[in-house]
Design a protein around this motif. Sequence first.
Motif, mmCIF file in Angstrom:
data_model
loop_
_atom_site.group_PDB
_atom_site.id
_atom_site.type_symbol
_atom_site.label_atom_id
_atom_site.label_comp_id
_atom_site.label_asym_id
_atom_site.label_seq_id
_atom_site.Cartn_x
_atom_site.Cartn_y
_atom_site.Cartn_z
ATOM 1 N N GLU A 246 0.675 -1.065 -0.007
ATOM 2 C CA GLU A 246 -0.004 -0.130 0.175
ATOM 3 C C GLU A 246 0.868 1.020 -0.143
ATOM 4 O OE1 GLU A 246 -3.293 2.597 0.946
ATOM 5 O OE2 GLU A 246 -1.216 2.726 1.714
ATOM 6 N N GLN A 247 0.472 2.327 -0.468
ATOM 7 C CA GLN A 247 1.291 3.554 -0.847
ATOM 8 C C GLN A 247 1.624 4.220 0.625
ATOM 9 O OE1 GLN A 247 2.498 4.178 -3.775
ATOM 10 N NE2 GLN A 247 3.491 6.062 -3.185
ATOM 11 N N GLY A 248 0.952 4.003 1.406
ATOM 12 C CA GLY A 248 1.197 4.854 2.819
ATOM 13 C C GLY A 248 2.502 4.427 3.359
ATOM 14 N N LEU A 249 3.125 3.377 2.939
ATOM 15 C CA LEU A 249 4.405 3.063 3.359
ATOM 16 C C LEU A 249 5.274 3.349 2.715
ATOM 17 C CD1 LEU A 249 6.264 1.407 5.330
ATOM 18 C CD2 LEU A 249 6.524 -0.328 3.398
ATOM 19 N N LEU A 250 5.120 3.887 1.299
ATOM 20 C CA LEU A 250 6.231 4.488 0.361
ATOM 21 C C LEU A 250 6.042 5.755 0.840
ATOM 22 C CD1 LEU A 250 4.747 1.747 -1.431
ATOM 23 C CD2 LEU A 250 6.276 2.876 -3.139
ATOM 24 N N ASP A 251 5.017 6.501 1.188
ATOM 25 C CA ASP A 251 5.085 7.777 1.225
ATOM 26 C C ASP A 251 5.769 7.970 2.750
ATOM 27 O OD1 ASP A 251 3.366 8.279 -0.787
ATOM 28 O OD2 ASP A 251 1.608 8.241 0.336
ATOM 29 N N HIS A 252 5.655 7.077 3.685
ATOM 30 C CA HIS A 252 6.237 7.395 4.796
ATOM 31 C C HIS A 252 7.569 7.185 4.675
ATOM 32 C CE1 HIS A 252 7.058 6.706 9.156
ATOM 33 N NE2 HIS A 252 7.997 5.879 8.661
ATOM 34 N N VAL A 268 1.902 2.840 -11.801
ATOM 35 C CA VAL A 268 1.152 4.153 -11.888
ATOM 36 C C VAL A 268 1.737 4.863 -10.816
ATOM 37 C CG1 VAL A 268 -0.994 3.083 -13.106
ATOM 38 C CG2 VAL A 268 -0.819 3.042 -10.625
ATOM 39 N N PRO A 269 1.734 6.372 -11.143
ATOM 40 C CA PRO A 269 2.404 7.314 -10.318
ATOM 41 C C PRO A 269 1.663 7.124 -8.995
ATOM 42 C CG PRO A 269 1.756 8.318 -12.336
ATOM 43 C CD PRO A 269 1.222 7.171 -12.301
ATOM 44 N N GLN A 270 0.470 6.981 -8.622
ATOM 45 C CA GLN A 270 -0.229 7.022 -7.425
ATOM 46 C C GLN A 270 -0.070 5.801 -6.811
ATOM 47 O OE1 GLN A 270 -1.688 6.993 -10.320
ATOM 48 N NE2 GLN A 270 -3.663 6.024 -10.293
ATOM 49 N N GLY A 271 0.666 4.682 -7.272
ATOM 50 C CA GLY A 271 0.579 3.368 -6.595
ATOM 51 C C GLY A 271 -0.819 2.941 -6.346
ATOM 52 N N VAL A 272 -0.684 1.909 -5.304
ATOM 53 C CA VAL A 272 -2.396 1.487 -4.905
ATOM 54 C C VAL A 272 -2.569 1.598 -3.357
ATOM 55 C CG1 VAL A 272 -1.999 -0.672 -6.389
ATOM 56 C CG2 VAL A 272 -1.208 -0.713 -3.977
ATOM 57 N N ALA A 273 -3.899 2.119 -3.394
ATOM 58 C CA ALA A 273 -3.947 2.589 -2.127
ATOM 59 C C ALA A 273 -5.452 1.444 -1.491
ATOM 60 C CB ALA A 273 -4.592 3.845 -2.219
ATOM 61 N N CYS A 274 -5.331 1.225 -0.145
ATOM 62 C CA CYS A 274 -6.539 0.526 0.194
ATOM 63 C C CYS A 274 -7.676 1.726 0.940
ATOM 64 C CB CYS A 274 -5.869 -0.091 1.744
ATOM 65 S SG CYS A 274 -7.451 -0.531 2.709
#
Length: 327
Positions: A246-252, A268-274
């Motif tokens: 999930e993208q949250g880990l990459l953002d962190h 894709v630039p936005q990654g995947v989100a839950c």
Amino acid sequence: MMATDTQRLEGEIQALKRETSTIVLAHYYQVTDVQDVGDFLGDSLGLSRKAASVTSASNIVFAAVDFMAEVAKILNPSKHVYMPDRTASCPMADRLRAAEVLQHKQRFPGLPVVLYVNTLAEAKAECDVICTSANAVEVCSKVARAWGKDTIIMGPDRNLSHHVEREAGIKVVTMPERGCCYVHDQFSTEDVEYQRQRFPGAKLVVHPECKPDVQEAADFVGSTTQMLRYIEGGMADCQEYVVGTEQGLLDHLAKKHQVLRLHSLAPVPQGVACKNMKKTTLQKVRDVLLAIKAGTAGDREVLVDEQIAARARRSIDAMFTYSTASG
Ligand code: 13P
Ligand code: SF4
């Protein structure tokens, strides 16, 4: 949101936490603003351990999905546990009901039942031991050995079952047969090939909720915190990673270490989100704290039937006995 709005909300949240004797626990899949106001940030095992050791606060605000908040309530029956958005749930967890666990126990008598923490309290109450993605291999191998079995019943993620079979060398009967996390199960071997071509120097790290062939193609498979430690531990030698979660880990990680070049495994630039993890916003964290202060947060409180909680607690405590992992 404007930086000033964020700062104002953060200030209000910090003051309200003190006024209401509340701590905020947040999962790495939360948006970064919400991660930043967490008193503790973790994966599901780290958050369970933290929830088990909360002594100072009267209230817990859990910024994640409901099965995680239920664990906090089960471990802290005398505290009030709230969610900023009470509708944030995990569709994979919601699919496995207590009745299906009981059916499997009847069909395979004598086999231990290990449930992933991504389950409802009613399912946890019917199993022998809980595990998380951080300790699934350790817990399942120890349980199989303790019960003298080479097969266990496990649910609800068929991909985590594969990870356990591969790493622990035991057989797993999965319930439901095709259960999976729609966020992690969407990564494919085509994504792996494509991203490996685009970023040939990058290492590939993935969550064990990814498909078996994606796990097999990875340089490292681990829980959210294990992936974070792998990347932080390897940063001196490698600064580029393709990450299957999930993208949250990459953002962190991107916020914490500007030197890192991070790419989602989804090209894709936005990654995947839950979607459910992303229901929580900074405003909703502030609003639930305001409601706690006003005594009107009952609609966001997480309650678990006492008898179900007592039985689910036995299986969560059993996990703590079997597991040395910290999450
Ligand atoms: P972690 O155990 O890594 O926190 O994962 C929980 C989860 O819901 C993954 O999708
Ligand atoms: Fe459930 Fe998947 Fe979301 Fe985790 S990422 S909470 S397993 S839907």
